[in-house]
Design a protein around this motif. Structure first.
Motif, PDB file in Angstrom:
ATOM      1  N   LYS A   8       0.846  -1.208   0.000  1.00  0.00           N
ATOM      2  CA  LYS A   8       0.000   0.000   0.000  1.00  0.00           C
ATOM      3  C   LYS A   8       0.879   1.255   0.000  1.00  0.00           C
ATOM      4  O   LYS A   8       0.538   2.251  -0.590  1.00  0.00           O
ATOM      5  CB  LYS A   8      -0.908   0.004   1.235  1.00  0.00           C
ATOM      6  CG  LYS A   8      -2.118  -0.914   1.084  1.00  0.00           C
ATOM      7  CD  LYS A   8      -3.250  -0.514   2.018  1.00  0.00           C
ATOM      8  CE  LYS A   8      -2.961  -0.769   3.474  1.00  0.00           C
ATOM      9  NZ  LYS A   8      -2.743  -2.159   3.888  1.00  0.00           N
ATOM     10  N   ARG A  36       1.692   3.235  -3.046  1.00  0.00           N
ATOM     11  CA  ARG A  36       0.813   4.290  -3.566  1.00  0.00           C
ATOM     12  C   ARG A  36       1.301   5.680  -3.189  1.00  0.00           C
ATOM     13  O   ARG A  36       0.997   6.638  -3.859  1.00  0.00           O
ATOM     14  CB  ARG A  36      -0.611   4.104  -3.047  1.00  0.00           C
ATOM     15  CG  ARG A  36      -1.244   2.887  -3.648  1.00  0.00           C
ATOM     16  CD  ARG A  36      -2.720   2.842  -3.295  1.00  0.00           C
ATOM     17  NE  ARG A  36      -3.110   1.451  -3.215  1.00  0.00           N
ATOM     18  CZ  ARG A  36      -3.786   0.904  -2.242  1.00  0.00           C
ATOM     19  NH1 ARG A  36      -4.186   1.634  -1.233  1.00  0.00           N
ATOM     20  NH2 ARG A  36      -4.075  -0.362  -2.248  1.00  0.00           N
ATOM     21  N   VAL A  96       3.451  -6.175  -8.733  1.00  0.00           N
ATOM     22  CA  VAL A  96       2.087  -5.657  -8.609  1.00  0.00           C
ATOM     23  C   VAL A  96       1.602  -5.167  -9.979  1.00  0.00           C
ATOM     24  O   VAL A  96       0.492  -5.462 -10.415  1.00  0.00           O
ATOM     25  CB  VAL A  96       2.013  -4.527  -7.554  1.00  0.00           C
ATOM     26  CG1 VAL A  96       0.678  -3.789  -7.615  1.00  0.00           C
ATOM     27  CG2 VAL A  96       2.231  -5.099  -6.157  1.00  0.00           C
ATOM     28  N   GLY A 151       0.338  -7.658 -12.230  1.00  0.00           N
ATOM     29  CA  GLY A 151      -0.890  -8.329 -11.791  1.00  0.00           C
ATOM     30  C   GLY A 151      -0.626  -9.644 -11.079  1.00  0.00           C
ATOM     31  O   GLY A 151      -1.533 -10.421 -10.828  1.00  0.00           O
ATOM     32  N   CYS A 194       0.648 -10.067  -7.902  1.00  0.00           N
ATOM     33  CA  CYS A 194       0.128 -10.018  -6.540  1.00  0.00           C
ATOM     34  C   CYS A 194      -0.327  -8.607  -6.199  1.00  0.00           C
ATOM     35  O   CYS A 194       0.122  -7.632  -6.818  1.00  0.00           O
ATOM     36  CB  CYS A 194       1.159 -10.519  -5.535  1.00  0.00           C
ATOM     37  SG  CYS A 194       2.687  -9.602  -5.540  1.00  0.00           S
ATOM     38  N   SER A 195      -1.220  -8.503  -5.232  1.00  0.00           N
ATOM     39  CA  SER A 195      -1.736  -7.190  -4.833  1.00  0.00           C
ATOM     40  C   SER A 195      -1.619  -6.948  -3.338  1.00  0.00           C
ATOM     41  O   SER A 195      -1.655  -5.815  -2.891  1.00  0.00           O
ATOM     42  CB  SER A 195      -3.214  -7.060  -5.197  1.00  0.00           C
ATOM     43  OG  SER A 195      -3.491  -7.717  -6.382  1.00  0.00           O
ATOM     44  N   TYR A 196      -1.529  -8.024  -2.554  1.00  0.00           N
ATOM     45  CA  TYR A 196      -1.470  -7.878  -1.096  1.00  0.00           C
ATOM     46  C   TYR A 196      -0.295  -8.656  -0.538  1.00  0.00           C
ATOM     47  O   TYR A 196       0.010  -9.751  -1.020  1.00  0.00           O
ATOM     48  CB  TYR A 196      -2.741  -8.435  -0.434  1.00  0.00           C
ATOM     49  CG  TYR A 196      -3.999  -7.868  -1.018  1.00  0.00           C
ATOM     50  CD1 TYR A 196      -4.478  -6.638  -0.602  1.00  0.00           C
ATOM     51  CD2 TYR A 196      -4.692  -8.574  -2.004  1.00  0.00           C
ATOM     52  CE1 TYR A 196      -5.621  -6.101  -1.154  1.00  0.00           C
ATOM     53  CE2 TYR A 196      -5.846  -8.044  -2.566  1.00  0.00           C
ATOM     54  CZ  TYR A 196      -6.304  -6.810  -2.134  1.00  0.00           C
ATOM     55  OH  TYR A 196      -7.429  -6.289  -2.691  1.00  0.00           O
ATOM     56  N   ASN A 251      -3.351 -12.325  -4.753  1.00  0.00           N
ATOM     57  CA  ASN A 251      -3.720 -11.490  -5.905  1.00  0.00           C
ATOM     58  C   ASN A 251      -5.143 -10.955  -5.711  1.00  0.00           C
ATOM     59  O   ASN A 251      -5.757 -11.158  -4.655  1.00  0.00           O
ATOM     60  CB  ASN A 251      -3.553 -12.268  -7.220  1.00  0.00           C
ATOM     61  CG  ASN A 251      -4.472 -13.476  -7.291  1.00  0.00           C
ATOM     62  OD1 ASN A 251      -5.396 -13.601  -6.490  1.00  0.00           O
ATOM     63  ND2 ASN A 251      -4.202 -14.361  -8.242  1.00  0.00           N
ATOM     64  N   ASP A 252      -5.666 -10.293  -6.732  1.00  0.00           N
ATOM     65  CA  ASP A 252      -7.004  -9.684  -6.608  1.00  0.00           C
ATOM     66  C   ASP A 252      -8.099 -10.712  -6.352  1.00  0.00           C
ATOM     67  O   ASP A 252      -9.149 -10.382  -5.808  1.00  0.00           O
ATOM     68  CB  ASP A 252      -7.331  -8.883  -7.873  1.00  0.00           C
ATOM     69  CG  ASP A 252      -6.602  -7.551  -7.857  1.00  0.00           C
ATOM     70  OD1 ASP A 252      -6.217  -7.110  -6.752  1.00  0.00           O
ATOM     71  OD2 ASP A 252      -6.392  -6.979  -8.944  1.00  0.00           O
ATOM     72  N   ASP A 253      -7.874 -11.973  -6.757  1.00  0.00           N
ATOM     73  CA  ASP A 253      -8.884 -13.021  -6.510  1.00  0.00           C
ATOM     74  C   ASP A 253      -8.684 -13.683  -5.152  1.00  0.00           C
ATOM     75  O   ASP A 253      -9.230 -14.766  -4.903  1.00  0.00           O
ATOM     76  CB  ASP A 253      -8.802 -14.109  -7.593  1.00  0.00           C
ATOM     77  CG  ASP A 253      -9.008 -13.537  -8.973  1.00  0.00           C
ATOM     78  OD1 ASP A 253      -9.763 -12.552  -9.071  1.00  0.00           O
ATOM     79  OD2 ASP A 253      -8.406 -14.045  -9.939  1.00  0.00           O
ATOM     80  N   ASN A 254      -7.858 -13.073  -4.308  1.00  0.00           N
ATOM     81  CA  ASN A 254      -7.565 -13.632  -2.984  1.00  0.00           C
ATOM     82  C   ASN A 254      -6.890 -14.981  -3.030  1.00  0.00           C
ATOM     83  O   ASN A 254      -7.002 -15.780  -2.098  1.00  0.00           O
ATOM     84  CB  ASN A 254      -8.834 -13.756  -2.134  1.00  0.00           C
ATOM     85  CG  ASN A 254      -9.070 -12.472  -1.378  1.00  0.00           C
ATOM     86  OD1 ASN A 254      -8.105 -11.766  -1.077  1.00  0.00           O
ATOM     87  ND2 ASN A 254     -10.316 -12.168  -1.102  1.00  0.00           N
TER      88      ASN A 254
END
Ligand code: ADP
Ligand code: MG
Length: 376
Positions: free
Chosen positions: A6, A9, A87, A90, A92-94, A112-115
């Motif tokens: 985060k 950002r 990131v 695409g 991973c996101s978390y 990733n976005d789909d957990n």
């Protein structure tokens, strides 16, 4: 600061460009002079200096401002560069909990976005930066000199290349997903490290699965080199997953038999101690036949034979330097005198090299642009 995507950002495009500029400068410098960072990043209106301050505040850059106005990436800074790339691809996101910390790696759960959960391994070769204790102006005159950045990157590339080749040939290893710089992303294996298992339902079966795995690796010309209870995961069905590949060696290595026997002995000793199981049969190196080759697959991933040699040499050099440093901490005073004598020489060399670097800066500028574009 925790490894937190985060925080990515909060970094502007200029901050990121400056971070890439420091990374590039570190190809030749332990501490990159501010003037060089500005030249490489080439931001307008003093933007680079502002970004340097932000990055320093976030602990992505280290500054030893006592004698010398230079910066270097911290591990966190390097982590951020790699994470930003992963990131933006695409992958991973978390970033979740840290599940492992070794001398030479940190392991996190990522999603990733789909957990969908995966494992992120950050290589940390040369974590003990003993050199910087003494020299705050460490110009890497010999380009071969091992920097942790380069070594960690080679280790990740090697691990990813081997994992991919093994996975494609049906070995029980995690699914390799992606890599960047010193990081690899792989599937999360179910189960626990063997070291946490108190009891097995079928010790004899697990024992022979493990010995068969050692023999199968040898049939592909490979020895794991660290085949122990920490690198073997086992699930509820007592199926195994093998992890941790940076130290893999070839069966044609001069000391191959010693490495092979060591892997076999590790398992025998552990099974006897932990499960009271004495294996009556175990494989011998001379009985193993190398019938397949993974050379093509491994070099297809970008890890060439030359890199393997360089990796071995640099790792050895690093170990030797560390040992030398640890043995010589008593006669530090003498060394300091020597350093003083060489000061002027270093200045001259630095000036010449800085000139050359500024001449090369337009080439570097293009490279930075490409790097920045890659992650946007
Ligand atoms: P090191 O080089 O520090 O030994 P490893 O690759 O062996 O790093 O990983 C350290 C620990 O992290 C392992 O013992 C295991 O508990 C956990 N781990 C690593 N990779 C995975 C994975 N793919 N799935 C589940 N756990 C993992
Ligand atoms: Mg390990």
């Amino acid at each position: 600061m925790k490894l937190d995507p985060k925080a990515l950002r909060y970094l502007s495009k200029d901050d990121f460009r400056t971070l890439v500029a420091v990374e590039m400068g570190m190809k030749n410098h332990e501490l990159v002079p501010v003037s060089l960072i500005c030249t490489i990043a080439s931001l307008k209106y003093g933007g680079t200096k502002k970004s340097i301050q932000t990055l320093h505040k976030f602990k992505l850059l280290f500054h030893d401002g006592r004698n010398y106005d230079g910066y270097k990436l911290t591990y966190l800074g390097y982590d951020f560069l790699a994470l930003k790339t992963l990131v933006s691809r695409g992958v991973c996101s978390y970033v979740g909990n840290q599940i492992g910390v070794g001398k030479e790696s940190d392991i996190y759960i990522v999603a990733n976005d789909d957990n969908h959960e995966m494992v992120l391994k950050l290589h940390r070769l040369g974590r003990v930066s003993f050199k910087t204790i003494k020299n705050n102006r460490d110009y890497l005159r010999h380009r071969k000199s091992a920097s942790w950045l380069y070594l960690s990157r080679l280790a990740a590339l090697k691990e990813f290349a081997y994992m991919k080749a093994l996975y494609e040939n049906g070995f029980p290893v995690p699914t390799p997903i992606d890599y960047n710089r010193h990081c690899i992303v792989m599937s999360r294996a179910r189960g626990y490290p063997l070291t946490q298992i108190v009891q097995l339902r079928h010790p004899s079966k697990v024992y022979s699965d493990l010995m068969n795995l050692i023999v199968k690796l040898a049939s592909y010309g490979l020895i794991h080199g660290d085949f122990n209870e920490f690198n073997i995961l086992i699930n509820d069905e007592e199926e195994i997953t093998l992890i941790d590949f940076p130290q893999m060696v070839s069966t044609s290595h001069l000391n191959a038999e010693m490495y092979f026997d060591r892997d076999v002995t590790c398992i025998r000793v552990f099974f006897e101690k932990r499960f009271d199981f004495i294996g009556e049969r175990w494989p011998k190196f001379k009985d193993c036949q190398n019938i397949h080759s993974l050379d093509v697959e491994i070099s297809a991933s970008g890890f060439t034979r030359d890199m393997e040699k360089e990796f071995q040499d640099l790792s050895k050099q690093q170990d030797d330097e560390e040992e030398e440093f640890n043995n010589s901490s008593d006669d530090d005073d003498d060394d300091d005198e020597e350093d003083d004598d060489n000061e002027n020489e270093d200045d001259d060399e630095n000036n010449v090299d800085n000139d050359n670097e500024i001449k090369n800066s337009s080439k570097q500028e293009k490279h930075v642009k490409k790097e920045v574009e890659k992650v946007e």
